[in-house]
Design an enzyme around this catalytic site. Structure first.
Site, short mmCIF file in Angstrom:
data_model
loop_
_atom_site.label_atom_id
_atom_site.label_comp_id
_atom_site.label_asym_id
_atom_site.label_seq_id
_atom_site.Cartn_x
_atom_site.Cartn_y
_atom_site.Cartn_z
N ASN A 9 0.87 -1.16 0.00
CA ASN A 9 0.00 0.00 0.00
C ASN A 9 0.91 1.22 0.00
O ASN A 9 1.57 1.50 1.01
CB ASN A 9 -0.90 0.01 1.23
CG ASN A 9 -1.81 1.23 1.28
OD1 ASN A 9 -1.68 2.16 0.50
ND2 ASN A 9 -2.74 1.22 2.22
N ALA A 11 0.42 4.21 0.37
CA ALA A 11 0.07 5.23 1.36
C ALA A 11 0.58 4.89 2.75
O ALA A 11 0.48 5.69 3.67
CB ALA A 11 -1.45 5.42 1.39
N CYS A 12 1.14 3.71 2.92
CA CYS A 12 1.60 3.21 4.22
C CYS A 12 3.11 3.35 4.34
O CYS A 12 3.87 2.80 3.53
CB CYS A 12 1.18 1.75 4.38
SG CYS A 12 1.89 0.92 5.82
N GLY A 13 3.58 4.07 5.37
CA GLY A 13 5.01 4.26 5.57
C GLY A 13 5.75 2.96 5.80
O GLY A 13 6.86 2.77 5.28
N ARG A 16 6.16 1.30 2.47
CA ARG A 16 7.18 1.99 1.66
C ARG A 16 8.58 1.63 2.16
O ARG A 16 9.50 1.40 1.36
CB ARG A 16 6.97 3.50 1.68
CG ARG A 16 5.74 3.96 0.91
CD ARG A 16 5.71 5.47 0.75
NE ARG A 16 5.80 6.21 1.99
CZ ARG A 16 4.76 6.60 2.72
NH1 ARG A 16 3.52 6.30 2.35
NH2 ARG A 16 4.94 7.30 3.83
#
Length: 143
Positions: A9, A11-13, A16
């Site tokens: 995802n 949007a997920c740190g 990433r």
């Protein structure tokens, strides 16, 4: 084609950071943005079996319909919980990484290091600045 897959995802740190750690090992993984391309039932079952974790441990609560669906209640079977995950992929915790060395929910992000076939190639800091890998490609001991 890579033999590493990440259910990601962007949007997920944490997700990433895991993707960056995979790439820091010299791999270019298959990236599946599971909110856009959710797994089918067979894939989800296979991931859960490969991880060897209870279905409930894969449920994400924060930022999901977990509470409104009452998923914390004990009456739900594993099959029903998977139905909810398939209907609402945001309920699937992430990132899940599949490598030749295993399948794992990589929370915290450093958990991916245990299943990467290749060593880290350079120093690495998480997005928040926390150093994880030193200049020699070794994991930094946080004890």
């Amino acid at each position: 084609m890579s033999d590493i897959t990440i259910y990601h995802n962007p949007a997920c740190g944490t997700s990433r950071n895991v993707l960056a750690l995979i790439r820091n090992s010299g791999e270019d993984p298959v990236v599946i943005e599971y909110l856009k391309t959710p797994p089918d039932r067979a894939t989800l079952v296979g991931l859960i079996l490969a991880m060897g974790t209870p279905v409930r441990e894969l449920l994400r609560q924060k930022g999901t319909p977990y509470d409104e669906l009452g998923l914390g209640e004990p009456q739900w079977t594993d099959a029903q919980l998977m139905d909810f995950m398939l209907q609402h992929p945001i309920l699937i915790n992430r990132p899940i990484v599949v490598t030749p060395l295993g399948t794992r929910l990589c929370r915290p992000s450093e958990a991916v290091l245990d299943i990467l076939p290749q060593p880290q190639q350079a120093a690495f800091c998480k997005e928040d600045g926390e150093a994880v890998i030193d200049a020699n490609g070794h994991r930094i001991d946080k004890r």
